[in-house]
Scaffold this motif. Structure first.
Motif, PDB file in Angstrom:
ATOM      1  N   LEU A 124     -33.979  -1.038  21.770  1.00  0.00           N
ATOM      2  CA  LEU A 124     -33.683  -0.141  20.501  1.00  0.00           C
ATOM      3  C   LEU A 124     -33.819   1.329  20.534  1.00  0.00           C
ATOM      4  O   LEU A 124     -33.016   1.910  20.190  1.00  0.00           O
ATOM      5  N   LEU A 125     -34.752   1.815  21.691  1.00  0.00           N
ATOM      6  CA  LEU A 125     -34.678   3.386  22.009  1.00  0.00           C
ATOM      7  C   LEU A 125     -33.552   3.523  22.691  1.00  0.00           C
ATOM      8  O   LEU A 125     -32.823   4.675  22.246  1.00  0.00           O
ATOM      9  N   LYS A 126     -33.070   2.680  23.577  1.00  0.00           N
ATOM     10  CA  LYS A 126     -31.745   3.278  24.068  1.00  0.00           C
ATOM     11  C   LYS A 126     -30.536   3.165  23.086  1.00  0.00           C
ATOM     12  O   LYS A 126     -29.620   4.023  23.222  1.00  0.00           O
ATOM     13  N   ALA A 127     -30.439   1.879  22.401  1.00  0.00           N
ATOM     14  CA  ALA A 127     -29.205   1.925  21.349  1.00  0.00           C
ATOM     15  C   ALA A 127     -29.190   3.198  20.479  1.00  0.00           C
ATOM     16  O   ALA A 127     -28.132   3.476  20.073  1.00  0.00           O
ATOM     17  N   GLU A 128     -30.409   3.505  19.862  1.00  0.00           N
ATOM     18  CA  GLU A 128     -30.572   4.797  19.125  1.00  0.00           C
ATOM     19  C   GLU A 128     -29.828   5.986  19.829  1.00  0.00           C
ATOM     20  O   GLU A 128     -29.051   6.636  19.318  1.00  0.00           O
ATOM     21  N   GLU A 129     -30.386   6.257  21.044  1.00  0.00           N
ATOM     22  CA  GLU A 129     -29.485   7.146  21.772  1.00  0.00           C
ATOM     23  C   GLU A 129     -28.070   7.056  21.959  1.00  0.00           C
ATOM     24  O   GLU A 129     -27.571   8.048  21.710  1.00  0.00           O
ATOM     25  N   ASP A 130     -27.633   5.768  22.537  1.00  0.00           N
ATOM     26  CA  ASP A 130     -26.486   5.620  22.536  1.00  0.00           C
ATOM     27  C   ASP A 130     -25.367   5.936  21.400  1.00  0.00           C
ATOM     28  O   ASP A 130     -24.492   6.428  21.404  1.00  0.00           O
ATOM     29  N   PHE A 131     -26.151   5.467  20.093  1.00  0.00           N
ATOM     30  CA  PHE A 131     -25.503   5.559  18.985  1.00  0.00           C
ATOM     31  C   PHE A 131     -25.188   7.089  18.653  1.00  0.00           C
ATOM     32  O   PHE A 131     -24.158   7.363  18.333  1.00  0.00           O
ATOM     33  N   LYS A 132     -26.118   7.770  18.918  1.00  0.00           N
ATOM     34  CA  LYS A 132     -26.133   9.181  18.651  1.00  0.00           C
ATOM     35  C   LYS A 132     -25.069   9.953  19.621  1.00  0.00           C
ATOM     36  O   LYS A 132     -24.326  10.618  19.104  1.00  0.00           O
ATOM     37  N   LYS A 133     -25.165   9.520  20.845  1.00  0.00           N
ATOM     38  CA  LYS A 133     -24.079  10.160  21.763  1.00  0.00           C
ATOM     39  C   LYS A 133     -22.470   9.769  21.172  1.00  0.00           C
ATOM     40  O   LYS A 133     -21.748  10.613  21.229  1.00  0.00           O
ATOM     41  N   ARG A 134     -22.528   8.498  20.995  1.00  0.00           N
ATOM     42  CA  ARG A 134     -21.217   7.854  20.404  1.00  0.00           C
ATOM     43  C   ARG A 134     -20.744   9.138  19.045  1.00  0.00           C
ATOM     44  O   ARG A 134     -19.599   9.242  19.081  1.00  0.00           O
ATOM     45  N   LEU A 135     -21.729   8.919  18.087  1.00  0.00           N
ATOM     46  CA  LEU A 135     -21.287   9.807  16.898  1.00  0.00           C
ATOM     47  C   LEU A 135     -21.302  11.201  17.228  1.00  0.00           C
ATOM     48  O   LEU A 135     -20.096  11.488  16.656  1.00  0.00           O
ATOM     49  N   ILE A 136     -21.697  11.790  18.181  1.00  0.00           N
ATOM     50  CA  ILE A 136     -21.260  12.975  18.483  1.00  0.00           C
ATOM     51  C   ILE A 136     -19.948  13.147  18.998  1.00  0.00           C
ATOM     52  O   ILE A 136     -19.147  14.243  18.940  1.00  0.00           O
ATOM     53  N   GLN A 137     -19.803  12.128  19.991  1.00  0.00           N
ATOM     54  CA  GLN A 137     -18.262  12.200  20.420  1.00  0.00           C
ATOM     55  C   GLN A 137     -17.334  11.941  19.615  1.00  0.00           C
ATOM     56  O   GLN A 137     -16.174  12.709  19.587  1.00  0.00           O
ATOM     57  N   GLN A 138     -17.495  10.816  18.518  1.00  0.00           N
ATOM     58  CA  GLN A 138     -16.660  10.896  17.432  1.00  0.00           C
ATOM     59  C   GLN A 138     -16.417  12.185  16.930  1.00  0.00           C
ATOM     60  O   GLN A 138     -15.060  12.400  16.324  1.00  0.00           O
TER      61      GLN A 138
END
Length: 146
Positions: A124-138
């Protein structure tokens, strides 16, 4: 797993519709829920207990972000005009908010690890970080295309 991927794919395809129908924050929240569900592979029983705890945590985290924005960032803008006492007070507020954030996350993790496995908690902690990174990339990609 395939069923979850199908749900995620459907949600992502429908993101244009979601964008047109909901405010940006709601669209992001919907995509985040789908992303987390897929990444940590929640069972239906886990999901029933997980999402109320997670949503409560997110709401409290949002309150702290607003508090930080209102109480700190506005005053930091005028840092050159602050007296020594005001600077000290502002620094104390900053530390207090950081402590609140830490306590909030600590409380959340202690609750959530009783609902899902420790491995899923880490996922979960990793998924939250990954989602945040993807959101910033988008966001960056969207800004570059304008």
């Amino acid at each position: 797993m395939n069923k979850t991927l199908l749900i995620l794919f459907t949600l992502l395809l429908g993101s244009n519709w979601i964008y047109a129908q909901r405010p940006s924050g709601e669209r992001i929240k919907t995509l985040k829920v789908a992303y987390i569900t897929e990444r940590i592979n929640l069972t239906s029983k886990e999901a029933q207990s997980f999402w109320p705890i997670y949503n409560d945590f997110e709401e409290k985290k949002q309150v702290l972000r607003r508090k930080e924005r209102v109480e700190l960032r506005a005053q930091i803008e005028s840092i050159g005009n602050l007296s020594s006492e005001e600077s000290s007070s502002l620094l104390d507020k900053h530390l207090a908010i950081q402590k609140e954030k830490y306590n909030l996350e600590q409380n959340f993790i202690s609750k959530i690890k009783n609902v899902i496995t420790h491995k899923k908690t880490l996922l979960l902690l990793k998924a939250e970080e990954d989602f945040k990174k993807r959101l910033i990339q988008q966001y960056r990609k969207h800004r570059e295309n304008k």
